[in-house]
Design an enzyme around this catalytic site. Structure first.
Site: not given
Lengths: 241, 565
Positions: B117, B230, B232, B242, B245, B276, B341, B376
């Site tokens: 990730f 955040q 995304h 979404l 990721e 991100r 996000h 994050r």
């Protein structure tokens, strides 16, 4: 393009019985039925009530009947219906509370009856459980179930017999007893060896047809029948002196 | 009067973890505006981080390395001991979830599968295909049934009641009966999730209006670091659903309109798996500079992964593309653009999830401890929710056992619920005014426009003016519904009040923070400024106005250095 949305309305404080209300609305070409209903509510009638949450077919809130077909409102594209007249009704088999809101309690109560959790009393293994991917693959399709109640509503048996556990709960039971972590003994789920359990199923596969997540609950019910048959045989042999 | 020892508001991952960890001898209940399984946690896709070392490339992973990645990812705004606490707890949290019945995907060695990730030094994201949130939430819910947790489903909390610096309970609206009722509690835990729908383009569920944050703020609890929003990198163009990721973790490419993997210009070693904030800005920069498609999106290409891998590891992404985009990612690239996000900021709580107000606690996305700082990492939000959800359950239980029942609270609680009821009835009696759904649509549009990925003083100031205007218009709003059962109009009306506060706190925090850090990018102050801004923003409502304070970041082992990927 303009569409006619015929939405079932019911105000429990005013209406003796539900009735259809028509809204003329021009959705964006890619809109889903849920997006169209939201726009109708926002722009035309803020009193319109229906359940919704994720808008991406994962939370299971928005199951309704659209032009006779039970599905998630967020999954159904308006354009794909191929008609400009769209009839939206609440789920059958569950009592209407207001507009498209139905009472989901019977559905949840049926689920609770099968003890829908892994039965394992031991401590958490220090380095986790050892499980084959093949074991997970066997239960994989049942894990996709989002408990939206489409199957329960479309099931002819649940419709005529309120005691029937219904496809979602029985499929969940199958998913659990197939899990290598589940240690429940057959005697603890023997109750489904009954007419309101696995033998209630008419095998007309309505549940398989309507599932928006391509789960086949009837597969689980039939597999449970086979498991029960084998378990009962073992039971009989055990009882012999 | 309904009365509980612990009242948990929100039935997502953090709320259910709290319910499962609360002392079973106490009277505990979960109250949620939707059935718990409809909570937004269910939509989490890609996975949950823990340094299990199951991946061949992950053998050298450790909780220390996970901690470092989290802190670096946060652009050094995380409190380092909090990040350490989360990462130390990760492996045991995963094994506990597995033991509860979570059907994680497996590796050939019969162990839990892990994938790479963004911003992570090792592949440490555990997953169940691309429906990790769904399987964890369903499993936690199953365990809640086993433990006979009391649920108030479809009850919207409208007020957090704090009086004389002590939390007394909540006021709630029961959708089924249409009643507004007081609930007394010795401890209240907020696990109310994020506020995504303050923005127009958001990956969040439609229900994520964020009123939990607003209620806490109105009750006098500080909100922390709210300017850190955040975005995304990969939401599907059009509906902003979404695209995990995990799609890049499995090897997907980001391509501009020249077919170039443009991440090489922004993060040459991490490429698509940079954190991100960096990937989202890269995508937006490509689009803004004419290298996108229709000036709106770029491509996320999975075709080279092949059908087998996509079917096995990314089946939900395949279905989302087919159902909501009308194409298969096996055959065509996915048009993607960044979208709101997650909220790094939230209710100010410490590592035990206690707020400054005795008896009031928070965990999950609505809380800010802070483990995520200014950005994050993917896979850390489910971990945060599970770990701190469990911690808050224990903390609140200890608090209740060590505290006295607060005498004479009932008359105060009752009065507050009557006030709320009166307001609702007054609004329902009005027969003209502004429609709250339309006001919400206005708010979202300018928040996405002016408080998005790239910010500047002019836009932020304009947004504040528009928020002030909306406040005026909201005063004129009314409720058309006469039947108050299942009244979504009242739900939105009640939450919109909070959303205006949230929008203001985000925007004001962003305007004041004259630097760039993590997700907060100021085009007029485009460098990180540790000398002045290595600190948390704290915003408290005083006499209906926000009061801003700052608190030093807690630095441990890791001195801030420039982030390179």
């Amino acid at each position: 393009m303009k569409y006619i949305f015929k939405i079932l309305r019911y105000d429990p404080e005013k209406d003796e019985k539900p009735h259809f209300q028509e809204f003329i609305h021009e959705p964006c070409p890619a809109d889903t039925v849920m997006e169209a209903m939201k726009d109708i509510r926002d722009q035309q009638d803020p009193t319109l009530s229906f359940r919704y949450s994720c808008r991406e077919a994962i939370c299971g809130s928005c199951a309704v009947v659209i032009n006779g077909h039970t599905t998630l409102a967020c999954l159904q594209s308006v354009a794909a219906l191929g008609t400009t007249e769209i009839v939206i009704e609440p789920l059958p088999n569950l009592e209407i509370q207001k507009d498209l809101y139905v009472d989901m309690d019977p559905f949840w109560e049926a689920l609770e009856k099968i003890e829908p959790y892994i039965h394992n009393e031991g401590e958490v293994p220090e380095n986790g459980h050892e499980i084959d991917e093949a074991e997970m693959d066997k239960i994989y399709q049942f894990i996709s179930c989002i408990l939206c109640a489409c199957c329960y509503s479309a099931c002819p048996v649940a419709s005529r017999d309120g005691r029937y556990l219904g496809p979602a709960a029985l499929a969940k039971l199958y998913r659990l007893v197939q899990d290598p972590r589940d240690q429940r003994d057959y005697t603890s789920w023997r109750q489904v060896n009954a007419e309101d359990g696995v033998w209630g199923c008419d095998t007309v596969f309505k549940c398989n047809d309507v599932c928006p997540k391509e789960v086949r609950p009837a597969d689980g019910i039939l597999a449970l029948r086979r498991k029960i048959f084998v378990s009962e045989l073992k039971h009989i042999f055990k009882r012999k002196p | 009067m309904l009365s509980h020892d612990i009242l948990i508001v929100g039935g997502g991952l953090a709320g259910l973890a709290a319910a499962l960890e609360s002392d079973p001898n106490l009277k505990v209940a979960v109250i949620s505006k939707v059935h718990p399984l409809r909570s937004h946690s269910v939509a989490a896709q890609g996975g949950i981080n823990a340094p299990l070392g199951n991946h061949p490339d992950g053998a050298d992973d450790s909780w220390e390395k996970h901690t470092f990645d989290t802190i670096k990812g946060s652009d050094y705004l995380a409190d380092q001991s909090a990040a350490e606490l989360m990462c130390r707890s990760a492996a045991s949290a995963i094994y506990e979830l597995e033991h509860m019945g979570v059907p994680f995907s497996r590796f050939p060695g019969r162990v839990i599968a892990q994938r790479p990730f963004g911003g992570a030094g090792f592949p440490r994201t555990c997953y169940a295909a691309d429906r990790t949130g769904q399987v964890i939430l369903h499993t936690q819910f199953e365990q809640s049934l086993k433990k006979n947790v009391k649920f108030y489903d479809e009850w919207l909390v409208t007020d957090l009641l704090i009086h004389n610096d002590r939390c007394l309970g909540v006021v709630a609206y029961d959708l089924k009966s249409g009643e507004i009722l007081p609930l007394k509690a010795r401890a209240v835990i907020f696990a109310t999730g994020g506020y995504g729908r303050v923005f127009l383009r958001s990956t969040n569920a439609f229900i994520n209006l964020g009123s939990g944050l607003g209620m806490a703020y109105r009750a006098g609890v500080p909100l922390k670091d709210m300017e850190f929003v955040q975005f995304h990198p990969t939401s599907m163009f059009g509906k902003n659903i979404l695209i995990t990721e995990g799609a890049r973790g499995e090897g997907g490419y980001l391509l501009n309109n020249q077919g170039k993997r443009f991440m090489e210009d922004y993060a040459p070693s991490a490429m698509e798996l940079a954190p991100r904030d960096i990937v989202a800005r890269a995508i937006q920069t490509e689009i803004d500079n004419g290298r996108g498609f229709e000036d709106q999106y770029v491509h996320l290409d999975l075709r080279h992964l092949g059908k087998e891998k996509i079917d096995k590891r990314l089946p939900s992404i395949r279905d989302i593309c087919i159902n909501f985009g009308g194409f298969s990612p096996i055959e065509a690239p996915i048009p993607i653009q960044p979208a709101q996000h997650y909220s790094m900021g939230g209710i100010d709580v410490d590592e035990t999830c206690a707020s400054p107000v005795p008896g009031f606690f928070a965990a999950g996305e609505c809380a800010c401890i802070s483990v995520h700082g200014a950005n994050r990492l993917g896979g850390n939000s489910l971990l945060d929710a599970v770990v701190f959800g469990s911690i808050v359950g224990k903390t609140a239980s200890e608090y209740v056992k060590g505290s006295q029942e607060f005498p004479d609270s009932e008359s105060y609680i009752l009065q507050k619920s009557l006030n709320r009821k009166q307001e609702l009835e007054d609004k329902a009696k009005q027969d003209s005014g502004e429609n709250v759904f339309q006001l919400l649509n206005r708010l979202k549009a300018f928040m996405s426009d002016k408080v998005g990925i790239f910010r500047n003083q002019k836009d932020l100031s304009e947004a504040l003016e528009q928020i002030a205007q909306l406040r005026q218009d909201f005063k004129k709003s009314y409720i058309r519904s006469s039947c108050l059962r299942y009244c979504q109009e009242f739900v939105t009306f009640s939450e919109f009040d909070s959303m205006l506060d949230i929008a203001e706190v985000i925007t004001l925090g962003a305007l004041n923070r004259t630097e760039t850090r993590g997700s907060h990018f100021r085009t007029d102050f485009d460098k990180r400024n540790d000398a002045e801004w290595l600190k948390h923003t704290l915003m408290t409502q005083k006499e209906a106005k926000p009061e801003i304070n700052y608190r030093e970041v807690e630095i441990g082992k890791y001195q801030p250095v420039e982030r390179k990927y």
